[in-house]
Design a protein around this motif. Sequence first.
Motif, mmCIF file in Angstrom:
data_model
loop_
_atom_site.group_PDB
_atom_site.id
_atom_site.type_symbol
_atom_site.label_atom_id
_atom_site.label_comp_id
_atom_site.label_asym_id
_atom_site.label_seq_id
_atom_site.Cartn_x
_atom_site.Cartn_y
_atom_site.Cartn_z
ATOM 1 N N GLY A 196 0.712 -1.095 0.077
ATOM 2 C CA GLY A 196 0.013 -0.004 -0.058
ATOM 3 C C GLY A 196 0.640 1.370 0.116
ATOM 4 O O GLY A 196 0.591 2.037 -0.830
ATOM 5 N N THR A 197 1.966 1.089 0.725
ATOM 6 C CA THR A 197 2.895 2.168 0.795
ATOM 7 C C THR A 197 3.605 2.631 -0.589
ATOM 8 O O THR A 197 3.581 3.859 -1.195
ATOM 9 C CB THR A 197 3.823 2.216 1.634
ATOM 10 N N ALA A 198 4.033 1.651 -1.539
ATOM 11 C CA ALA A 198 4.357 1.827 -2.672
ATOM 12 C C ALA A 198 3.271 2.334 -3.624
ATOM 13 O O ALA A 198 3.818 3.168 -4.407
ATOM 14 C CB ALA A 198 4.873 0.382 -3.179
ATOM 15 N N ARG A 199 2.002 1.985 -3.471
ATOM 16 C CA ARG A 199 0.975 2.469 -4.350
ATOM 17 C C ARG A 199 0.894 4.019 -4.290
ATOM 18 O O ARG A 199 0.757 4.626 -5.047
ATOM 19 C CB ARG A 199 -0.264 1.722 -4.162
ATOM 20 N N ALA A 252 10.998 -6.535 2.492
ATOM 21 C CA ALA A 252 9.921 -5.737 1.633
ATOM 22 C C ALA A 252 10.598 -5.203 0.615
ATOM 23 O O ALA A 252 9.727 -4.743 -0.290
ATOM 24 C CB ALA A 252 9.717 -4.419 2.774
ATOM 25 N N LYS A 253 12.016 -5.438 0.233
ATOM 26 C CA LYS A 253 12.402 -4.833 -0.895
ATOM 27 C C LYS A 253 11.783 -5.432 -2.190
ATOM 28 O O LYS A 253 11.549 -4.443 -2.959
ATOM 29 C CB LYS A 253 13.891 -5.051 -0.878
ATOM 30 N N PRO A 254 11.291 -6.629 -2.421
ATOM 31 C CA PRO A 254 10.819 -7.076 -3.424
ATOM 32 C C PRO A 254 9.439 -6.490 -3.734
ATOM 33 O O PRO A 254 8.772 -6.363 -4.823
ATOM 34 C CB PRO A 254 10.861 -8.622 -3.543
ATOM 35 N N VAL A 255 8.563 -6.235 -2.536
ATOM 36 C CA VAL A 255 7.268 -5.543 -2.569
ATOM 37 C C VAL A 255 7.369 -4.212 -3.104
ATOM 38 O O VAL A 255 6.671 -3.561 -3.975
ATOM 39 C CB VAL A 255 6.730 -5.446 -1.248
ATOM 40 N N TYR A 256 8.377 -3.384 -2.777
ATOM 41 C CA TYR A 256 8.668 -2.107 -3.148
ATOM 42 C C TYR A 256 9.258 -1.976 -4.911
ATOM 43 O O TYR A 256 8.579 -1.263 -5.552
ATOM 44 C CB TYR A 256 9.621 -1.232 -2.370
ATOM 45 N N GLU A 257 9.987 -3.049 -4.861
ATOM 46 C CA GLU A 257 10.431 -3.145 -6.452
ATOM 47 C C GLU A 257 9.307 -3.443 -7.352
ATOM 48 O O GLU A 257 9.103 -2.916 -8.421
ATOM 49 C CB GLU A 257 11.614 -4.145 -6.748
ATOM 50 N N LYS A 258 8.374 -4.238 -7.116
ATOM 51 C CA LYS A 258 7.207 -4.751 -7.630
ATOM 52 C C LYS A 258 6.331 -3.369 -7.741
ATOM 53 O O LYS A 258 5.822 -3.268 -8.870
ATOM 54 C CB LYS A 258 6.482 -5.785 -7.161
ATOM 55 N N GLY A 259 5.971 -2.839 -6.503
ATOM 56 C CA GLY A 259 4.950 -1.914 -6.561
ATOM 57 C C GLY A 259 5.262 -0.472 -7.263
ATOM 58 O O GLY A 259 4.419 0.246 -7.749
ATOM 59 N N ALA A 294 5.919 2.883 -12.436
ATOM 60 C CA ALA A 294 6.048 4.170 -12.544
ATOM 61 C C ALA A 294 7.528 4.717 -12.628
ATOM 62 O O ALA A 294 7.814 5.708 -13.149
ATOM 63 C CB ALA A 294 5.519 4.979 -11.186
ATOM 64 N N TYR A 295 8.563 3.933 -12.063
ATOM 65 C CA TYR A 295 9.924 4.152 -12.099
ATOM 66 C C TYR A 295 10.580 3.125 -12.861
ATOM 67 O O TYR A 295 10.971 1.962 -12.264
ATOM 68 C CB TYR A 295 10.277 4.353 -10.699
#
Length: 359
Positions: free
Chosen positions: A146-149, A168-175, A179-180
């Motif tokens: 949710g933070t990544a979104r 959490a790293k792969p979660v942020y990378e995927k999310g 956009a980036y």
Amino acid sequence: MTQVDTAPTGQHDSDAEDSGPGTRRADIRRAIRVAFRPELWKRGPVLTALALLLGLLMLLHAKIPNRIWNLGSLAETVLPWFGLFVPLLLAGALWRRSPAVVAALLLPVTVWLNLFGGLLADKSHPGSDLTVASHNVGAENRDPAGTARELAASGADVLALEEITQQAKPVYEKGLAKAYPYHTVQGTVGLWSKLPLSDTRPVDTEMDYGPLGDTKPLAVKMTYNRALRTTVTTDQGPLAVYVAHLGSARVNPREGFSTDSRDRGARALGKAVADERNERVVLLGDLNGTMDDRAFTDITSQLRSAQVAAGDGFGFTWPAKFPMVRIDQILVRGVKPESSWSLPPTGSDHLPVAAGISW
């Protein structure tokens, strides 16, 4: 013949005289005489002394020594909040009917306005060439997806994250991937960008303690590297971007305001910025301190705060539920801050920050 009664004018004339300029001047003189009665100025000596002490503490905060419990840095961290004592002392002055306390309060009011009055106005300007953002996402964040979104929806061109766990790293990378298209993660800090990155490397901030500097064990262990440097390629030329998460600052009975690891990191980061050859520099991160703190002189002597230059208000970021200090910073050199603001809260205990910059 009709008789017309004429009212006597004596009373009317007397009322006019009573409200005339001469009477008003007499009332003013009478009020001045009352205000300067010696017995009134002797009221509230303790409150008067406290008002003067408050003003001197704010005026001479740089002279408060750090030898004892790091009191100087502690005072500078909470310096804006010293202003809360003014209305309290003013209430005491009114209760005691003491003109001496009111007069003494002119010192802290003047000093506070000189230090922070500029932050009360909105200095932002519309439009910018690039939007940068930074967020300590929190090691104990229960909703990294949710933070990544939310961060992806912010529209930032360059986004820095701190306190990234291995889980959490792969979660942020995927999310953030859509956009980036460009990103780098070095230890617990990372940078996501819509523009190409190059010359990326970790920055040594001389950490010599456990993960995050916490005395209590974390549920998730983290690696030691907590700073990076990279180059963002823009249409206007290269932009050097630093991302940092400095050591924690803590208050405890034995050491007072404990900031040793943070202060070493600030000095090391200041040296890295001093060695930077690119004229355009942006520093993003959780520095665990306010820019009023003398510990950051090596940084603030080279970079300026986007919030101070182009923000609206103090821009406090921590704790997220009731922000009281700004420890998440966007500092720049060689570019012009156009605006600075805080983003809505996420699952972290910090608020994200953003700024628009122009060449």
